[in-house]
Design a protein around this motif. Structure first.
Motif, PDB file in Angstrom:
ATOM      1  N   PHE A   1       0.841  -1.201   0.000  1.00 65.23           N
ATOM      2  CA  PHE A   1       0.000   0.000   0.000  1.00 65.23           C
ATOM      3  C   PHE A   1       0.875   1.249   0.000  1.00 65.23           C
ATOM      4  O   PHE A   1       1.782   1.371   0.840  1.00 65.23           O
ATOM      5  N   ASN A   2       0.592   2.195  -0.892  1.00 65.21           N
ATOM      6  CA  ASN A   2       1.297   3.464  -0.851  1.00 65.21           C
ATOM      7  C   ASN A   2       0.961   4.217   0.431  1.00 65.21           C
ATOM      8  O   ASN A   2      -0.214   4.298   0.824  1.00 65.21           O
ATOM      9  N   GLU A   3       1.981   4.772   1.097  1.00 63.47           N
ATOM     10  CA  GLU A   3       1.779   5.634   2.274  1.00 63.47           C
ATOM     11  C   GLU A   3       0.638   5.122   3.164  1.00 63.47           C
ATOM     12  O   GLU A   3      -0.362   5.817   3.382  1.00 63.47           O
ATOM     13  N   ILE A   4       0.836   3.927   3.671  1.00 65.55           N
ATOM     14  CA  ILE A   4      -0.257   3.288   4.422  1.00 65.55           C
ATOM     15  C   ILE A   4      -0.694   4.145   5.615  1.00 65.55           C
ATOM     16  O   ILE A   4      -1.858   4.120   6.020  1.00 65.55           O
ATOM     17  N   ASN A   5       0.219   4.970   6.147  1.00 65.87           N
ATOM     18  CA  ASN A   5      -0.151   5.798   7.309  1.00 65.87           C
ATOM     19  C   ASN A   5      -1.109   6.937   6.949  1.00 65.87           C
ATOM     20  O   ASN A   5      -1.705   7.537   7.827  1.00 65.87           O
ATOM     21  N   MET A   6      -1.259   7.228   5.649  1.00 67.17           N
ATOM     22  CA  MET A   6      -2.100   8.372   5.276  1.00 67.17           C
ATOM     23  C   MET A   6      -3.582   8.152   5.575  1.00 67.17           C
ATOM     24  O   MET A   6      -4.345   9.111   5.668  1.00 67.17           O
ATOM     25  N   VAL A   7      -3.973   6.895   5.755  1.00 68.66           N
ATOM     26  CA  VAL A   7      -5.396   6.668   6.058  1.00 68.66           C
ATOM     27  C   VAL A   7      -5.776   7.334   7.382  1.00 68.66           C
ATOM     28  O   VAL A   7      -6.917   7.750   7.580  1.00 68.66           O
TER      29      VAL A   7
ATOM     30  N   PHE B   1     -10.400   9.488   3.387  1.00 72.69           N
ATOM     31  CA  PHE B   1     -10.973   9.135   2.078  1.00 72.69           C
ATOM     32  C   PHE B   1      -9.859   8.751   1.104  1.00 72.69           C
ATOM     33  O   PHE B   1      -9.921   7.718   0.437  1.00 72.69           O
ATOM     34  N   LEU B   2      -8.826   9.558   1.068  1.00 75.21           N
ATOM     35  CA  LEU B   2      -7.700   9.279   0.172  1.00 75.21           C
ATOM     36  C   LEU B   2      -7.109   7.894   0.466  1.00 75.21           C
ATOM     37  O   LEU B   2      -6.914   7.076  -0.430  1.00 75.21           O
ATOM     38  N   GLY B   3      -6.804   7.645   1.724  1.00 79.45           N
ATOM     39  CA  GLY B   3      -6.105   6.409   2.084  1.00 79.45           C
ATOM     40  C   GLY B   3      -7.004   5.194   2.196  1.00 79.45           C
ATOM     41  O   GLY B   3      -6.531   4.069   2.051  1.00 79.45           O
ATOM     42  N   GLY B   4      -8.300   5.414   2.453  1.00 75.34           N
ATOM     43  CA  GLY B   4      -9.138   4.248   2.737  1.00 75.34           C
ATOM     44  C   GLY B   4     -10.543   4.293   2.169  1.00 75.34           C
ATOM     45  O   GLY B   4     -11.353   3.419   2.457  1.00 75.34           O
ATOM     46  N   GLY B   5     -10.861   5.322   1.367  1.00 76.55           N
ATOM     47  CA  GLY B   5     -12.217   5.419   0.804  1.00 76.55           C
ATOM     48  C   GLY B   5     -13.284   5.603   1.869  1.00 76.55           C
ATOM     49  O   GLY B   5     -14.431   5.180   1.717  1.00 76.55           O
TER      50      GLY B   5
ATOM     51  N   ILE C   1     -14.020  13.822  15.410  1.00 77.42           N
ATOM     52  CA  ILE C   1     -12.590  13.551  15.541  1.00 77.42           C
ATOM     53  C   ILE C   1     -12.355  12.165  16.134  1.00 77.42           C
ATOM     54  O   ILE C   1     -11.549  11.390  15.628  1.00 77.42           O
ATOM     55  N   HIS C   2     -13.118  11.837  17.185  1.00 83.79           N
ATOM     56  CA  HIS C   2     -12.939  10.513  17.796  1.00 83.79           C
ATOM     57  C   HIS C   2     -13.341   9.421  16.818  1.00 83.79           C
ATOM     58  O   HIS C   2     -12.660   8.412  16.650  1.00 83.79           O
ATOM     59  N   ARG C   3     -14.448   9.659  16.117  1.00 81.66           N
ATOM     60  CA  ARG C   3     -14.898   8.662  15.141  1.00 81.66           C
ATOM     61  C   ARG C   3     -13.833   8.471  14.053  1.00 81.66           C
ATOM     62  O   ARG C   3     -13.554   7.359  13.611  1.00 81.66           O
ATOM     63  N   TRP C   4     -13.251   9.572  13.655  1.00 77.37           N
ATOM     64  CA  TRP C   4     -12.202   9.549  12.620  1.00 77.37           C
ATOM     65  C   TRP C   4     -11.085   8.597  13.039  1.00 77.37           C
ATOM     66  O   TRP C   4     -10.683   7.691  12.291  1.00 77.37           O
ATOM     67  N   ASP C   5     -10.598   8.783  14.260  1.00 79.84           N
ATOM     68  CA  ASP C   5      -9.503   7.960  14.758  1.00 79.84           C
ATOM     69  C   ASP C   5      -9.897   6.480  14.736  1.00 79.84           C
ATOM     70  O   ASP C   5      -9.137   5.622  14.287  1.00 79.84           O
ATOM     71  N   ASN C   6     -11.105   6.223  15.218  1.00 79.26           N
ATOM     72  CA  ASN C   6     -11.565   4.846  15.290  1.00 79.26           C
ATOM     73  C   ASN C   6     -11.676   4.202  13.918  1.00 79.26           C
ATOM     74  O   ASN C   6     -11.152   3.108  13.674  1.00 79.26           O
ATOM     75  N   LEU C   7     -12.341   4.898  12.998  1.00 79.95           N
ATOM     76  CA  LEU C   7     -12.569   4.330  11.668  1.00 79.95           C
ATOM     77  C   LEU C   7     -11.251   4.150  10.929  1.00 79.95           C
ATOM     78  O   LEU C   7     -11.023   3.129  10.274  1.00 79.95           O
ATOM     79  N   ALA C   8     -10.381   5.156  11.042  1.00 78.82           N
ATOM     80  CA  ALA C   8      -9.122   5.085  10.305  1.00 78.82           C
ATOM     81  C   ALA C   8      -8.275   3.908  10.794  1.00 78.82           C
ATOM     82  O   ALA C   8      -7.692   3.176   9.993  1.00 78.82           O
ATOM     83  N   HIS C   9      -8.231   3.700  12.108  1.00 80.44           N
ATOM     84  CA  HIS C   9      -7.418   2.591  12.619  1.00 80.44           C
ATOM     85  C   HIS C   9      -8.051   1.231  12.313  1.00 80.44           C
ATOM     86  O   HIS C   9      -7.340   0.243  12.122  1.00 80.44           O
ATOM     87  N   GLN C  10      -9.377   1.203  12.241  1.00 82.96           N
ATOM     88  CA  GLN C  10     -10.027  -0.057  11.832  1.00 82.96           C
ATOM     89  C   GLN C  10      -9.665  -0.372  10.380  1.00 82.96           C
ATOM     90  O   GLN C  10      -9.315  -1.503  10.037  1.00 82.96           O
ATOM     91  N   ALA C  11      -9.763   0.653   9.521  1.00 82.25           N
ATOM     92  CA  ALA C  11      -9.436   0.460   8.100  1.00 82.25           C
ATOM     93  C   ALA C  11      -7.975   0.052   7.942  1.00 82.25           C
ATOM     94  O   ALA C  11      -7.643  -0.864   7.185  1.00 82.25           O
TER      95      ALA C  11
END
Ligand code: BG6
Length: 499
Positions: free
Chosen positions: A182-188, A193-197, A224-234
């Protein structure tokens, strides 16, 4: 200055979504970046909210989607490869488009035209003495997975993705030795959206978002909290898919080398105060944990405690510990553009670069896009990576974006690019002298292409100029910038002649 090894892989990097074009040709399907639309020369484009995504879909015929045009590499790849060969490239980093091979992402077998296209590109590269390096997923997700699952949040994406990744190894293993998952996997975690749709307010239970089409809309704090959760799940699901294909490649294509890819962002504490120093340490650990998981094969205690303290509830994939431990990468790869400063005072943070809110550094020069130029930070980070992982390192992105227009004679005198790259190549040589095993260097956007953060042609990185503007006007003809001749000399002298 230390010498570069004889077999050092000098080259350049691109991605399919930003350069291929030919968006609907030969049966190609649509992916999430095909819906990110242009909003102005310096406007950040990657959205995060459902209403903006809906707007893009509903106004498709009126909006401008530069990624869909790219630079027409799809038709001009032979000409482009000839230019890379003229510079003496040993290596070319490109990505393969998931939706050119599996147009919706759901097909069981790939589209033969897409399969043939990549065979042709790899053959052309090899015929020109250039080693292809392929990113399997460079910011691409078939659009159906955004609509059905809200992107990588769902584990349902994994089997579809694995079918695609497995096909790549089976089909191209004899033509491609170097692979990145995966390119720049940390960007999710920075740009979901860019990193994980991922669209953060998909459930519609939070009153999010201002008017669509307006960049920089502030997010409500609940998100913000939801963002952290969803991004780390993805991210967890991407780690799984990545480890699965690493294991598969090790077993079925032992001649290949497969690496991770993360965006390296070096951080300094603002002051010697212990609070600032701890903050910088925390952020550095955060940046490095992506590599820990992929190179060491487990989640480090540091990130697990971050999840506990911040109420991040990951739904762990069944058997994930075994999967990760069996899918450790062969080398580390990274993009590096800038460094910045961390303060323990959140009130005083500002925007640096396209995505990051931190403080700027008064000791450094800054590009016209606000990215701070710091070759020494690259040397420091390379040393840290050696100590932490003891793996070969491939620098697969680096460079400076600039507005450029040819002069009356049709020339681009990009001395700022030469100066940027010279200082970074020197820093890499110093790191090699420090004992870091760097195996290659592929500066970003070696041929001008569509900017990722701005979705425009105006921000350019190339040694080769492409006559195209943000709206698709221009001849798309290629011409050589001053840096083209300079880089050719650098490669011919194996990094010794940097003047
Ligand atoms: C990296 C990406 O983040 O930086 C590339 O992997 C991107 O896709 C590059 O293009 C430069 O960023 P930008 O926004 O200047 O194009």
């Amino acid at each position: 200055m230390a010498k570069f090894p004889d077999n050092f892989l000098w080259g350049g990097a691109t991605s399919a979504a930003q350069c291929e074009g030919g968006r609907c040709e030969d049966g190609k399907g649509l992916s999430h970046l095909d819906y990110v639309y242009y909003r102005g020369e310096k406007a950040f484009c990657n959205f995060m909210l459902q209403n903006d995504y809906n707007y893009a879909r509903e106004h498709e015929s009126e909006l401008n989607f530069p990624n869909r045009r790219g630079i027409d590499f799809y038709h001009r790849y032979k000409e482009d490869i000839a230019l890379l060969a003229e510079m003496g490239f040993k290596s070319f980093r490109m990505s393969v488009s998931w939706t050119r091979l599996f147009p919706t992402g759901l097909e069981e077998t790939p589209d033969p035209k897409g399969v043939e296209f990549y065979h042709n590109v790899f053959r052309e590269l090899r015929a020109n003495g250039i080693e292809p390096m392929v990113t399997m997923i460079h910011y691409e997700l078939p659009i159906i997975f955004v609509d059905r699952y809200n992107g990588w949040i769902s584990p349902e994406v994994i089997p579809h993705c694995f079918r695609y990744l497995k096909f790549l190894i089976d089909e191209y293993k004899d033509e491609v030795k170097y692979w990145l998952t995966f390119n720049e996997i940390n960007m999710v975690t920075a740009v979901p959206f860019l990193g994980g749709g991922i669209l953060l307010d998909r459930d519609g239970d939070i009153a999010a978002g201002g008017p669509p089409g307006k960049p920089g809309t502030a997010l409500p704090p609940e998100l913000i909290h939801r963002w952290d959760n969803l991004a780390h799940q993805a991210l967890h699901h991407q780690f799984i898919a990545s480890a699965m294909i690493v294991k598969y490649a090790h077993e079925n294509a032992p001649q290949c080398m497969i690496g991770n890819m993360f965006n390296l962002h070096h951080l300094y504490p603002e002051t010697p105060s212990p609070n600032d120093a701890f903050r910088a340490h925390e952020e550095t650990e955060f940046n490095m944990f992506f590599c820990d998981v992929m190179a060491k094969g487990y989640y480090p205690e540091w990130i697990l405690s971050y999840y506990r303290k911040n109420d991040i509830d990951i739904k762990w994939y069944e058997g994930y510990e075994k999967i990760l431990s069996e899918g450790k990468v062969d080398f580390i790869s990274l993009s590096y553009y800038l460094s910045s400063i961390v303060t323990s005072d959140p009130e005083r943070q500002e925007r640096i670069g396209s995505f990051i809110r931190r403080m700027s550094n008064p000791y450094l020069e800054t590009s016209e896009f606000g990215w701070q130029i710091d070759p020494t930070a690259l040397r420091i980070s390379l040393n840290e990576l050696r100590d932490r992982f003891n793996l070969p390192i491939y620098i697969v992105e680096n460079g400076i974006g600039a507005f450029e227009k040819p002069d009356e004679e049709g020339k681009i005198h990009d001395d700022y690019r030469i100066s940027y790259l010279r200082s970074h190549i020197k820093a890499i040589a110093e790191a090699i002298g420090d004992g870091v095993k760097v195996i290659g260097y592929t500066p970003w956007g070696c041929i001008d292409l569509v900017s990722c953060s701005l979705v425009s042609m105006s921000k350019r990185y190339g040694f080769v100029y492409v006559d195209a503007d943000d709206f698709g006007n221009g001849t798309y003809e290629r011409s050589r910038k001053d840096s083209f001749y300079w880089y050719k000399k650098v490669i011919a002298s194996n990094g010794e002649d940097l003047d």
